[in-house]
Design an enzyme around this catalytic site. Sequence first.
Site, PDB file in Angstrom:
ATOM      1  NE  ARG A  41     -57.617   3.439   9.125  1.00 56.18           N
ATOM      2  CZ  ARG A  41     -56.958   2.933  10.141  1.00 56.18           C
ATOM      3  NH1 ARG A  41     -57.481   2.933  11.363  1.00 56.18           N
ATOM      4  NH2 ARG A  41     -55.741   2.438   9.977  1.00 56.18           N
ATOM      5  CG  HIS A  48     -52.110  -5.980   7.310  1.00 57.26           C
ATOM      6  ND1 HIS A  48     -50.910  -5.311   7.194  1.00 57.26           N
ATOM      7  CD2 HIS A  48     -52.448  -5.924   8.619  1.00 57.26           C
ATOM      8  CE1 HIS A  48     -50.530  -4.889   8.383  1.00 57.26           C
ATOM      9  NE2 HIS A  48     -51.454  -5.236   9.279  1.00 57.26           N
ATOM     10  CG  ASP A  50     -54.195  -0.347   2.492  1.00 52.62           C
ATOM     11  OD1 ASP A  50     -53.327  -1.187   2.837  1.00 52.62           O
ATOM     12  OD2 ASP A  50     -54.283   0.786   3.020  1.00 52.62           O
ATOM     13  N   GLY A 139     -53.785   2.787  16.098  1.00 50.74           N
ATOM     14  CA  GLY A 139     -54.505   2.118  15.013  1.00 50.74           C
ATOM     15  C   GLY A 139     -55.707   2.914  14.537  1.00 50.74           C
ATOM     16  CB  SER A 141     -55.710   6.615  10.816  1.00 47.92           C
ATOM     17  OG  SER A 141     -55.036   6.561   9.640  1.00 47.92           O
ATOM     18  CB  SER A 142     -53.137   9.877  15.304  1.00 47.90           C
ATOM     19  OG  SER A 142     -51.982   9.081  15.437  1.00 47.90           O
ATOM     20  CG  ASP A 186     -54.726   4.677   7.236  1.00 50.61           C
ATOM     21  OD1 ASP A 186     -55.632   3.832   7.164  1.00 50.61           O
ATOM     22  OD2 ASP A 186     -53.611   4.432   7.729  1.00 50.61           O
ATOM     23  CE  LYS A 230     -48.999   3.031   9.194  1.00 54.13           C
ATOM     24  NZ  LYS A 230     -50.023   3.581  10.079  1.00 54.13           N
TER      25      LYS A 230
HETATM   26  C1  GLA Z   1     -52.035   1.122   8.302  1.00 55.02           C
HETATM   27  C2  GLA Z   1     -51.736   1.628   6.901  1.00 55.02           C
HETATM   28  C3  GLA Z   1     -52.881   1.304   5.960  1.00 55.02           C
HETATM   29  C4  GLA Z   1     -53.269  -0.173   6.040  1.00 55.02           C
HETATM   30  C5  GLA Z   1     -53.450  -0.600   7.499  1.00 55.02           C
HETATM   31  C6  GLA Z   1     -53.688  -2.079   7.639  1.00 55.02           C
HETATM   32  O1  GLA Z   1     -53.091   1.838   8.843  1.00 55.02           O
HETATM   33  O2  GLA Z   1     -51.520   3.014   6.911  1.00 55.02           O
HETATM   34  O3  GLA Z   1     -52.534   1.681   4.652  1.00 55.02           O
HETATM   35  O4  GLA Z   1     -52.334  -0.967   5.384  1.00 55.02           O
HETATM   36  O5  GLA Z   1     -52.327  -0.255   8.288  1.00 55.02           O
HETATM   37  O6  GLA Z   1     -54.877  -2.409   7.027  1.00 55.02           O
END
Ligand code: GLA
Length: 416
Positions: A41, A48, A50, A139, A141-142, A186, A230
Amino acid sequence: MYPPTTPEQHFASPRLRALRAEFVRHFGDSAGTRLVRAPGRVNLIGDHTDYNGLPVFPMAIQRDMAILFRLRFDGEIRLHNTDPHFAPRRFHLGPEIAPEAQGDWGNYLRAAGQAIFRAHGSLLGIDGVVSGDVPVASGLSSSSALVVACGLALVVANDIKTSSEELAVLLAEGERYVGAEIGGMDQAISLGGQRNAAFRIDFNPLRLQRTPVPPDWTFIVASSLVRAPKSGSARNVYNARTRECREALDAFLDHPKVPGEIDGYEALVGTLSLGEILAVAVQALQNPLLKRLRHTVTEAARVADARAAMLRDDPETFGQLMTSSHRSLRDDYDVSCPELDELVEISLDSGAYGARLTGAGLGGCAVALCRSDSVEPVLAALRRHYYEGRTYEGALDDHLLAAQPSDGASLVELEP
Ligand code: GLA
């Protein structure tokens, strides 16, 4: 639920052939295999927020994680990856699955397996092969796309009845297995995305509001080439921010001017105006907590304003909100980096309506809004001023792309 979709073009393609060939190589034949896919996505605005229960505004993109799999009649998961960087992984499903080393891709599979097992009891396993084209640690969301694909494969294999909202909540909680205190954006968009649409997502309970993306709006995604996993280096900063937000809220709520019934960020922005919140915040808080809370509440307001701007086809306002969001993430939330700032500046200087970092930050991607006539100039400027002279793995198309708002996760119908 998950209505089978017709095969996407890219699956009637070398990618599916490669998946099948790998499956046959490892598991003998491909009889009875099924295919699930879950997209990455790009978050257009609302980062920051959610994990504080405040809204976000992402869209699913055309890049995804796919798993070709077959049921096994025990509780074992055996997964190979078409990318040789990722060694095969296997484990037994159960309520307490021991993790691999920190940062290992197998932990995302384990996260999904443990979450589904805990919610749905004893499960049959799968043999499978994973193939992904979502850039990793960028960033986009893989990791959540992998968790969702693996979770969905188990749901399909075990014929579990669940809704996509239930599954999104379960897998968001499940992904915390890797150690980052993430929110639920995500997984929700990977499961709930739709072609040509972005979604405002609210939490507790999870709600998705479809928002058509005007046909001549293009969101360009540009990777800083700085990796920010992350599950690795970015984790400590991410978790520190979630903690600071809780501390900021506690200190804010202790202030005598704050009504007693407020119990969270959502109630806060629902009860007081932005002006009232900021006026109390400067009295109640010191930095960095003041900055963290200011980002959080102003970002939530920007999400609402941005959605309204998209609905009335107003890219100027949407773009300004994106750029304000970037400044807030950079100056108040301290999650930008020089490379992301540079991508934003190049995009703005070459004609984008607005630009910002997307996702958790500290590296990864920026996203810029263009109309048809500014797409080429912005792409050309980014190529010339950012990517020329830098080295990157693979093709530039993997790092610089026009995002297409795409469908969420699905079971893909395969030709027999
Ligand atoms: C990552 C987390 C999400 C969100 C974003 C920042 O993608 O997985 O839940 O907190 O960072 O918006």
